[in-house]
Each structure stands twice: as C-alpha cells, then as structure tokens.
Design a protein around this motif. Structure first.
Motif, PDB file in Angstrom:
ATOM      1  N   LYS A 178      20.689   5.635  -2.190  1.00  0.00           N
ATOM      2  CA  LYS A 178      21.425   4.629  -1.428  1.00  0.00           C
ATOM      3  C   LYS A 178      22.858   5.055  -1.092  1.00  0.00           C
ATOM      4  O   LYS A 178      23.596   4.285  -0.491  1.00  0.00           O
ATOM      5  CB  LYS A 178      21.476   3.301  -2.195  1.00  0.00           C
ATOM      6  N   MET A 183      21.938  -1.939  -3.089  1.00  0.00           N
ATOM      7  CA  MET A 183      22.516  -0.618  -2.848  1.00  0.00           C
ATOM      8  C   MET A 183      23.192  -0.013  -4.069  1.00  0.00           C
ATOM      9  O   MET A 183      23.480   1.174  -4.067  1.00  0.00           O
ATOM     10  CB  MET A 183      23.566  -0.688  -1.722  1.00  0.00           C
ATOM     11  N   SER A 186      29.172  -8.187  -0.419  1.00  0.00           N
ATOM     12  CA  SER A 186      28.152  -8.160   0.621  1.00  0.00           C
ATOM     13  C   SER A 186      28.681  -8.680   1.955  1.00  0.00           C
ATOM     14  O   SER A 186      28.526  -8.031   2.986  1.00  0.00           O
ATOM     15  CB  SER A 186      26.953  -9.001   0.176  1.00  0.00           C
ATOM     16  N   VAL A 232      28.192  -4.250   1.513  1.00  0.00           N
ATOM     17  CA  VAL A 232      27.468  -3.553   0.444  1.00  0.00           C
ATOM     18  C   VAL A 232      26.663  -4.599  -0.318  1.00  0.00           C
ATOM     19  O   VAL A 232      27.226  -5.448  -1.006  1.00  0.00           O
ATOM     20  CB  VAL A 232      28.433  -2.802  -0.493  1.00  0.00           C
ATOM     21  N   SER A 284      24.132   7.126   1.131  1.00  0.00           N
ATOM     22  CA  SER A 284      24.475   7.120   2.558  1.00  0.00           C
ATOM     23  C   SER A 284      24.575   5.696   3.103  1.00  0.00           C
ATOM     24  O   SER A 284      25.419   5.418   3.961  1.00  0.00           O
ATOM     25  CB  SER A 284      23.489   7.953   3.373  1.00  0.00           C
ATOM     26  N   GLU A 285      23.762   4.775   2.603  1.00  0.00           N
ATOM     27  CA  GLU A 285      23.850   3.379   3.048  1.00  0.00           C
ATOM     28  C   GLU A 285      25.189   2.768   2.630  1.00  0.00           C
ATOM     29  O   GLU A 285      25.800   2.023   3.399  1.00  0.00           O
ATOM     30  CB  GLU A 285      22.702   2.550   2.472  1.00  0.00           C
ATOM     31  N   VAL A 286      25.626   3.068   1.417  1.00  0.00           N
ATOM     32  CA  VAL A 286      26.916   2.556   0.946  1.00  0.00           C
ATOM     33  C   VAL A 286      28.041   3.162   1.777  1.00  0.00           C
ATOM     34  O   VAL A 286      28.956   2.453   2.211  1.00  0.00           O
ATOM     35  CB  VAL A 286      27.115   2.838  -0.561  1.00  0.00           C
ATOM     36  N   GLU A 287      27.969   4.478   2.026  1.00  0.00           N
ATOM     37  CA  GLU A 287      28.992   5.135   2.859  1.00  0.00           C
ATOM     38  C   GLU A 287      29.046   4.504   4.249  1.00  0.00           C
ATOM     39  O   GLU A 287      30.138   4.257   4.778  1.00  0.00           O
ATOM     40  CB  GLU A 287      28.698   6.629   2.996  1.00  0.00           C
ATOM     41  N   GLU A 288      27.878   4.230   4.823  1.00  0.00           N
ATOM     42  CA  GLU A 288      27.829   3.628   6.159  1.00  0.00           C
ATOM     43  C   GLU A 288      28.427   2.218   6.155  1.00  0.00           C
ATOM     44  O   GLU A 288      29.163   1.851   7.072  1.00  0.00           O
ATOM     45  CB  GLU A 288      26.392   3.581   6.671  1.00  0.00           C
ATOM     46  N   ALA A 289      28.110   1.420   5.136  1.00  0.00           N
ATOM     47  CA  ALA A 289      28.644   0.058   5.059  1.00  0.00           C
ATOM     48  C   ALA A 289      30.165   0.079   4.931  1.00  0.00           C
ATOM     49  O   ALA A 289      30.869  -0.649   5.640  1.00  0.00           O
ATOM     50  CB  ALA A 289      28.012  -0.688   3.881  1.00  0.00           C
TER      51      ALA A 289
END
Length: 183
Positions: free
Chosen positions: A105, A78, A69, A74, A107-112
């Motif tokens: 989730k 997620m 995190s 991440v 796309s959120e992981v990809e963004e992070a």
C-alpha cells in the motif's frame, strides 16, 4: 487594503512558479525504498523530530482516523499505524504525518499524500506566512514508512529566505526520521 491584496497576488504567483520549478523536490527520490529500515514506534519517530527541532516543532493536535481519511485521503485499509499532527491554531499549517503503510500500500499512501500536497499548493488560499511552508513541504518514503513533512515554525518575512528556512527545517526532520529508522 489594495497593497495587501497586491502583495498576496504577487506571493501566490511566486508560489505557483516555485511549485512548478520544484515539483520533483517534493517527493522521495526512491533511494530510501532500497534500504532496510527497522520497526520504530510512531512516538519514537515523533520524538526524534521534536528533539532536533525543539521549540520549532509546532504541530500539537493529533488527527484521528476519520480526519486522516477525509482531509489527507489516507484510509484505514492503507496503514498499520500512523501519526498525524498539525497545530491547534488554524492560522498555522505546520504538519507532520508518518504512515506505516500496509504491505503493498506504499504507493497508494504516497499518492494520497501527494494529492493532498497538490491541493495545498495549487487550490487553496493561504496566509502569506504559510506559503513558504506549503511550497517547501515534502513527501519522503523509508521502506513502508511514508512521511509528509510541512514544518518551519516562525519564518522570515522575505519569501526566498522563508522557503530556505522551511526546507532546512524539513530536512532536519527527514534526517531525524531516517536516522531513527536506521539505527
């Protein structure tokens, strides 16, 4: 000392130029999201990468959920499970992260992971031996599995050769993960 600083500045300039020209190569092209992938344990995915890279797999220190995190961005909401490893020796940057994202989730992981990669490429000072690894790092997505691959082990001294070497090692790891998820 002045020569070392000048060399470092040249390498960083080259790295920045390379990052601008190769930005699209660092993330998945989306083709992997259309395929169907089976559930595979994190240890089996790691084993597939280790099998193909052998002694060139340097990550050996697992990251706990707090580290995942704080460093990689991440958070536990997620993912269902993850594997994240980097070397115990902080002078090396070889890293393998595989996240099984929760439904919705990805796309959120990809963004992070993309934000983490961008920080490495643009905002940190690195040992010259690690620049090629960072520039060659990739994010690939296979269904709900999101992977950050930054491998290369021992690299050639020539920067262009080092980048090619790291790209080849990363591609081997990506192929091993894809094959393990597709079998």
């Amino acid at each position: 000392m002045k020569k070392a600083v000048a060399l470092l500045m040249i390498l960083l300039s080259f790295a920045a130029l390379t990052a601008c020209g190769k930005k699209d190569d660092s993330t998945s092209d989306g083709d992997n999201n259309d395929a169907t992938f089976k559930d595979v344990s994190m240890e089996d995915l790691k084993a597939a990468v280790v099998d193909v890279l052998g002694e060139n797999y340097w990550p050996d220190m697992p990251a706990d959920a707090e580290m995942l995190s704080q460093i990689y961005g991440v958070t536990s909401d997620m993912y269902d499970e993850y594997l994240a490893e980097s070397p115990m020796i902080s002078a090396n940057v070889d890293t393998l992260i595989i996240i099984k994202a929760k439904e919705g989730k990805v796309s959120e992981v990809e963004e992070a992971l993309g934000a983490y990669r961008d920080r490495l490429v643009n905002d940190t000072m690195q040992y010259p031996m690690n620049i090629s690894k960072i520039q060659s790092s990739r994010i690939e997505t296979f269904g709900n599995y999101v992977c950050f691959i930054q491998l290369g082990a021992e690299t050639p001294e020539d920067e262009e050769e080092a980048i090619l070497h790291c790209q080849e090692e990363n591609e081997k790891a990506i192929d091993a993960i894809r094959n393990a998820l597709s079998e």
